[in-house]
Design a protein around this motif. Structure first.
Motif, PDB file in Angstrom:
ATOM      1  N   LYS A 173     -12.021 -31.484  -3.618  1.00  0.00           N
ATOM      2  CA  LYS A 173     -11.223 -31.113  -2.450  1.00  0.00           C
ATOM      3  C   LYS A 173     -11.905 -31.514  -1.147  1.00  0.00           C
ATOM      4  O   LYS A 173     -11.242 -31.643  -0.114  1.00  0.00           O
ATOM      5  CB  LYS A 173     -10.954 -29.606  -2.463  1.00  0.00           C
ATOM      6  CG  LYS A 173     -10.021 -29.160  -3.573  1.00  0.00           C
ATOM      7  CD  LYS A 173      -9.822 -27.643  -3.575  1.00  0.00           C
ATOM      8  CE  LYS A 173      -8.917 -27.204  -4.706  1.00  0.00           C
ATOM      9  NZ  LYS A 173      -8.763 -25.731  -4.760  1.00  0.00           N
ATOM     10  N   LYS A 191       2.087 -28.332 -14.693  1.00  0.00           N
ATOM     11  CA  LYS A 191       1.466 -27.638 -13.561  1.00  0.00           C
ATOM     12  C   LYS A 191       1.790 -26.155 -13.633  1.00  0.00           C
ATOM     13  O   LYS A 191       2.798 -25.745 -14.218  1.00  0.00           O
ATOM     14  CB  LYS A 191       1.970 -28.230 -12.249  1.00  0.00           C
ATOM     15  CG  LYS A 191       1.648 -29.706 -12.068  1.00  0.00           C
ATOM     16  CD  LYS A 191       2.199 -30.254 -10.771  1.00  0.00           C
ATOM     17  CE  LYS A 191       3.724 -30.354 -10.817  1.00  0.00           C
ATOM     18  NZ  LYS A 191       4.260 -31.007  -9.600  1.00  0.00           N
ATOM     19  N   GLU A 238     -13.987 -28.850  -9.066  1.00  0.00           N
ATOM     20  CA  GLU A 238     -12.721 -28.735  -8.342  1.00  0.00           C
ATOM     21  C   GLU A 238     -12.962 -28.582  -6.847  1.00  0.00           C
ATOM     22  O   GLU A 238     -12.222 -29.131  -6.022  1.00  0.00           O
ATOM     23  CB  GLU A 238     -11.927 -27.539  -8.867  1.00  0.00           C
ATOM     24  CG  GLU A 238     -11.482 -27.726 -10.313  1.00  0.00           C
ATOM     25  CD  GLU A 238     -11.718 -26.498 -11.165  1.00  0.00           C
ATOM     26  OE1 GLU A 238     -10.742 -25.843 -11.548  1.00  0.00           O
ATOM     27  OE2 GLU A 238     -12.893 -26.198 -11.430  1.00  0.00           O
ATOM     28  N   ASN A 295      -0.858 -26.511  -9.403  1.00  0.00           N
ATOM     29  CA  ASN A 295      -2.133 -27.049  -9.858  1.00  0.00           C
ATOM     30  C   ASN A 295      -2.048 -27.489 -11.319  1.00  0.00           C
ATOM     31  O   ASN A 295      -1.205 -27.005 -12.075  1.00  0.00           O
ATOM     32  CB  ASN A 295      -3.237 -25.995  -9.714  1.00  0.00           C
ATOM     33  CG  ASN A 295      -3.455 -25.585  -8.275  1.00  0.00           C
ATOM     34  OD1 ASN A 295      -3.521 -26.430  -7.381  1.00  0.00           O
ATOM     35  ND2 ASN A 295      -3.557 -24.284  -8.032  1.00  0.00           N
TER      36      ASN A 295
END
Length: 445
Positions: free
Chosen positions: A124, A282, A120, A287
């Protein structure tokens, strides 16, 4: 069921999840025909690859169901199988056993990164426009492969590359065009499983045209062939050099590994974001629900697939078709996984399908992957130029790795020239250095 998958909480029912699972399977079952044919070009046994494809898809999808509780199905990825075949084996001259070794290492790394939450963090740090460009470039690359495999485009036309004339002596090309039209019509009419149905109809049309050939002793239902088991070769050959740990091969192996890693990373994250947005799956912070478990699913699937003899397993954007019919939980994924296992009994049917019938699927998946192009910021040269280079390099260099390589290098160059070096993530700097080293190594060797 409700306690395990939280059906009421997500506003769904067992019946709705069953329909969603079936829809997702119909939308992505074309991989059972396409993957054996593509990996078969490397010298692998298509029947063994078929079994590996179905089993790895089922295992990964079940992990997604029970660990992440998301209606997302997985299978060996389009684009990743093309990279495996056309770049690693045919382009770099590596054995398919060495390519499988890279897939295994990638899967193990991904399991570790997923458990630690590093995937993750990595995603990003990669520029958004390059992520979108990778998807678009892969889409064009896959479309070119489909056009070439069916004989629709050729360098024998008097131009660098052009369309052949659609006469009966070019029966395969003509059949592929017919199949593409059928797929477009079905998809436009929103028929569930349009791609798979298009393949079936095209295959049947190919029988009187002499393109689809039914072998003697054909059985619609039969036991599947055994897959490959642990067919790894650490002493594999790559461009005439032996051994993964030799200097000549190590550079190639690192590039192969990185490309598998990041292409899979982009595929999975992009699919999860899209499905989560469509199904409102989400959390309160916006997220993806159970993202760590979802990322773990493709990691486990990739390791299983490598051990059985197939390319990298990833999440499929076709899962959105099931979500569109109401799928909201992992129960839909359970149904999809079961259908993959049932398909093992029909291996000869899937292997009967000619490349002219799967070519329309490749071309059409290219269209589906082109959608990200509208979100690329072409008005900013430091974002648009690297994206453009990434997109055109993949199909024209016939290599996904080249597209990623040149795109990231261009990104660093344009940001430095625009005095925006601070915008370059650390990971991107590291990749640029690795890719530049690869180019220098190629030039001096």
């Amino acid at each position: 069921m409700d306690k395990l998958f939280h059906l009421k909480e997500r506003g769904t029912t067992v019946g709705r999840e069953l329909v969603a699972g079936l829809t997702t399977f119909l939308a992505m079952a074309y991989i059972l025909a396409v993957n054996p044919g593509m990996l078969g070009l490397t010298g692998m046994n298509p029947s063994a690859v078929f079994t590996a494809t179905a089993v790895s898809a089922a295992v990964a999808t079940l992990v997604m169901a029970f660990i992440a509780n998301l209606p997302v199905a997985l299978a060996p990825g389009m684009g990743l199988n093309a990279f495996f075949t056309f770049t690693v084996v045919m382009g770099m001259g590596c054995t398919w056993q060495l390519a499988l070794t890279a897939v295994l290492v990638e899967g193990i790394i991904f399991i570790l990164l997923s458990l630690c939450g590093i995937r993750e963090a990595i995603i990003k740090s990669i520029p958004d426009n390059l992520k979108k460009a990778v998807a678009v470039g892969i889409g064009l690359f896959i479309a070119i492969i489909g056009l070439a495999n069916a004989g629709i485009v050729s360098s024998q036309t008097g131009t660098i590359i052009g369309f052949v004339t659609f006469k009966m002596e070019n029966a395969a090309a003509l059949l592929a065009i017919i199949g593409l039209i059928i797929t477009i019509v079905l998809y436009t009419l929103k028929v569930p499983g349009a791609i798979l149905i298009g393949i079936v109809i095209t295959t049947l049309i190919g029988i009187p045209m002499g393109v689809t050939k039914i072998p003697e002793g054909f059985k619609a239902v039969s036991a599947p062939d055994a897959p490959y088991f642990f067919a790894f070769d650490w002493k594999g050959t790559c461009m005439g050099a032996d051994g993964v740990f030799s200097i000549a091969v190590l550079g190639k192996f690192i590039v192969i590994l990185i490309t598998f890693l990041f292409t899979d990373l982009f595929d999975t994250i992009g699919t999860l974001l899209g499905v989560a947005e469509q199904g409102n799956l989400k959390d309160k912070d916006g997220n993806v629900l159970n993202a760590k478990g979802a990322l773990l699913a493709d990691s486990v699937g990739t390791v299983v697939g490598a051990c059985l003899g197939t390319s990298t397993v990833t999440s499929y954007v076709e899962s959105s078709a099931g979500v569109g019919t109401g799928g909201r939980t992992g129960l839909a994924s359970v149904f999809t996984a079961v259908l993959f296992l049932v398909s093992l009994l029909f291996s000869q049917v899937f292997l009967l399908i000619p490349s002219a019938a799967t070519a329309p699927a490749l071309i059409f998946v290219g269209y589906l992957m082109m959608k990200s192009v509208v979100d690329i910021k072409f008005d900013d040269p430091t974002e648009g130029i690297p994206a453009f280079i990434t997109i055109i390099a993949m199909p024209f260099a016939y290599s996904i790795s080249k597209g990623i390589m040149y795109g990231i290098i261009t990104y660093v160059i344009t940001k430095i020239c625009a005095k925006k070096a601070k915008e370059i993530p650390v990971v991107t700097w590291v990749l640029a250095v690795i890719f530049l080293a690869e180019i220098i190594f190629e030039a001096v060797k």
